[in-house]
Design an enzyme around this catalytic site. Structure first.
Site, PDB file in Angstrom:
ATOM      1  N   ARG A 225       0.856  -1.192   0.000  1.00  0.00           N
ATOM      2  CA  ARG A 225       0.000   0.000   0.000  1.00  0.00           C
ATOM      3  C   ARG A 225       0.892   1.242   0.000  1.00  0.00           C
ATOM      4  O   ARG A 225       1.928   1.267   0.667  1.00  0.00           O
ATOM      5  CB  ARG A 225      -0.903   0.029   1.233  1.00  0.00           C
ATOM      6  N   GLU A 254      -3.710   8.113  -4.972  1.00  0.00           N
ATOM      7  CA  GLU A 254      -4.047   7.412  -6.216  1.00  0.00           C
ATOM      8  C   GLU A 254      -5.309   8.017  -6.810  1.00  0.00           C
ATOM      9  O   GLU A 254      -6.254   8.272  -6.053  1.00  0.00           O
ATOM     10  CB  GLU A 254      -4.255   5.916  -5.944  1.00  0.00           C
ATOM     11  N   HIS A 273      -1.839   0.577  -9.750  1.00  0.00           N
ATOM     12  CA  HIS A 273      -2.470  -0.316  -8.761  1.00  0.00           C
ATOM     13  C   HIS A 273      -3.202  -1.479  -9.446  1.00  0.00           C
ATOM     14  O   HIS A 273      -4.427  -1.623  -9.318  1.00  0.00           O
ATOM     15  CB  HIS A 273      -3.422   0.456  -7.842  1.00  0.00           C
TER      16      HIS A 273
END
Ligand code: NDP
Length: 307
Positions: A225, A254, A273
């Site tokens: 993360r 993000e 991601h």
């Protein structure tokens, strides 16, 4: 819980089409339907990517991700809502993604692709390329992701060490360090690979001190993360050549903001991601959901329960 209607929340569409999962689960003994925010209260349970406050009225919420840091655990607990996650399915997918980053750095593929976009015929320096056998990867987190990474990299001849809270041995890892020995663990690694969840204990665990402890020619890979890494400190380490480069799938913000210097660094690979993306994702999530619907019918406790 007694389940009558299971919703597949539309937010899963960022990872796979919700209708594929609903169709895959259509033989369950409960009603399964794709739902939007206005239909949450028609269900007792949802499968979802994102959190919605309306979920706190339900019996059970299943996260299609392993990372559940976006869900308010305390409120789930107070309201007696079960929360389960999708750990256990991402090992091979993320393992192959990490192997592709390492092979790109070693064989210079990221530079060839960048040059190709510019129609530029440019060979690497004679000493830029290297091979993976004999290099060492320190994999921080030895769970599903870490073990998948260890298996794929191990088959490429990479020596694997690991870090976890206890430091207890794990199959596939030559040596395992406890998290308080992180600085020692990363010191002799060519690659440091972050596969831990975001928790209070892991926030900014990778900071200037860790980057200083790493070799100047080492690479950082983050598939855990974003906030586990202090991003400004990483950018500083990359700009001052105290690290060789980085492959990053997750970021503090993000999508990665357009103005981030990470986009343009030659030895940085940015992926959006998606380290675990695969055409099989919805089936693997579906198998986890099916297992827990069966358990609910039998009155047994849930698999992958977080709250
Ligand atoms: P697991 O629960 O299987 O593994 C987590 C690992 O982290 C365990 O080995 C645990 O070891 C270790 N760990 C936890 N806290 C610490 C700590 N403070 N210090 C050191 N080690 C720690 O989870 P998964 O492998 O399935 O997923 C891990 C995370 O990866 C997820 O939470 C998610 O955030 C991220 N992820 C990202 C994906 C992507 O697309 N980029 C896809 C899937 C997951 P121990 O308990 O022994 O300490």
């Amino acid at each position: 819980p007694e389940l009558e209607r299971l919703g597949v929340h539309e937010s899963v569409e960022l990872v796979f089409p919700p209708s594929e999962l609903a169709e895959f689960l259509s033989d369950l003994p409960v009603d399964v339907a794709v739902i939007d925010d206005d239909e949450i209260d028609s269900c007792d349970a949802v499968v979802t990517l994102e959190h919605r406050d309306a979920f706190l009225e339900l019996e059970w919420v299943h996260s299609i991700q392993a990372g559940v840091d976006r869900f308010p655990f305390e409120e789930f607990e107070e309201r007696g809502v079960l929360l389960t996650n999708s750990t256990g399915i991402h090992d091979r997918w993320v393992g192959e993604t990490v192997a592709s980053y390492l092979l790109a750095f070693a064989r210079r593929l990221h530079r060839h692709v960048a040059n190709q976009q510019e129609r530029r015929w440019e060979r690497p320096e004679w000493d830029d390329g290297f091979t993976l056998p004999g290099t060492t990867a320190c994999v921080v987190g030895t769970g599903t992701l870490g073990s998948g990474v260890a298996e794929v990299l191990g088959s490429l001849g990479v020596r694997i060490t690991g870090v976890r809270r206890s430091g207890d041995p794990v199959e596939g890892f030559e040596e395992v360090y406890a998290s308080e020995d992180l600085l020692e663990a990363v010191a002799d690694a060519d690659f440091v690979i972050v596969t831990i969840p975001l928790t209070e204990a892991t926030h900014h665990m990778f900071d200037a001190e860790v980057f200083d402890a790493m070799a100047d020619d080492a690479y950082l890979v983050n598939v855990g993360r974003g906030p586990v890494v202090d991003e400004p400190a990483l950018i500083d380490a990359l700009e001052t050549d105290s690290l060789a480069g980085a492959a990053l799938d997750v970021f503090e913000t993000e999508p990665l903001p357009e103005e981030s210097p990470l986009w343009e660094m030659e030895e940085v690979i940015v992926s959006p991601h998606c380290a675990a993306f695969s055409e099989d994702y919805y089936r693997a999530v579906g198998d986890l959901v099916r297992e827990n619907v069966d358990r609910a019918e039998r009155g047994e406790s849930f698999h992958n329960r977080v709250v």
